[in-house]
Scaffold this motif. Structure first.
Motif, short mmCIF file in Angstrom:
data_model
loop_
_atom_site.label_atom_id
_atom_site.label_comp_id
_atom_site.label_asym_id
_atom_site.label_seq_id
_atom_site.Cartn_x
_atom_site.Cartn_y
_atom_site.Cartn_z
N MET A 36 0.85 -1.40 0.04
CA MET A 36 -0.12 0.00 -0.01
C MET A 36 0.83 1.17 -0.18
O MET A 36 0.50 2.41 -0.52
CB MET A 36 -0.92 0.04 1.25
N LYS A 37 2.04 1.16 0.75
CA LYS A 37 3.02 2.34 0.79
C LYS A 37 3.40 2.67 -0.84
O LYS A 37 3.62 3.96 -1.20
CB LYS A 37 4.09 1.90 1.58
N ALA A 38 3.62 1.63 -1.60
CA ALA A 38 4.13 1.88 -2.77
C ALA A 38 2.93 2.80 -3.74
O ALA A 38 3.44 3.47 -4.76
CB ALA A 38 4.53 0.63 -3.58
N PHE A 39 1.92 2.33 -3.34
CA PHE A 39 0.38 3.19 -4.09
C PHE A 39 0.59 4.40 -3.86
O PHE A 39 0.47 5.27 -4.88
CB PHE A 39 -0.79 2.50 -3.65
N PHE A 40 0.76 4.87 -2.54
CA PHE A 40 0.66 6.16 -2.34
C PHE A 40 2.08 6.80 -2.63
O PHE A 40 1.88 8.15 -2.96
CB PHE A 40 0.53 6.43 -0.64
N GLU A 41 3.20 6.24 -2.80
CA GLU A 41 4.49 6.94 -3.25
C GLU A 41 4.16 7.17 -4.74
O GLU A 41 4.84 8.04 -5.56
CB GLU A 41 5.50 6.01 -2.79
N GLY A 42 3.48 6.28 -5.44
CA GLY A 42 3.32 6.42 -7.04
C GLY A 42 2.30 7.69 -7.04
O GLY A 42 2.81 8.23 -8.15
N ILE A 43 1.38 7.80 -6.22
CA ILE A 43 0.60 8.96 -6.34
C ILE A 43 1.51 10.42 -6.18
O ILE A 43 1.21 11.30 -6.87
CB ILE A 43 -0.42 8.82 -5.57
#
Length: 76
Positions: A1-8
């Motif tokens: 989930m952390k990668a998703f927000f870092e992608g945003i």
């Protein structure tokens, strides 16, 4: 989930905010150039406000405008 927000975060910081970063750096050299887009929008809005007022005056002089001062029947 952390990668998703870092992608945003990467999308916004690295790509979508680049024009705003350019305007921020441009403001340090020339305020007028940085605010040129705002001036263009203000001129366009002023033109259409004048056009709208002229159209309202045209309809008023031709008596095409129907004004009913009562919004509801119980106000009569």
């Amino acid at each position: 989930m952390k990668a998703f927000f870092e992608g945003i975060q990467s999308l916004f910081v690295d790509f979508l905010f680049l024009p705003l970063d350019f305007l921020r750096s441009l403001e340090l050299t020339s305020w007028w150039s940085a605010n040129l887009l705002n001036w263009i929008f203000m001129i366009i809005c002023a033109y259409f406000i004048v056009y709208w007022i002229k159209q309202l005056k045209l309809h008023k002089t031709n008596n095409d405008e129907f004004q009913d001062t009562t919004a509801h029947s119980f106000l009569k």
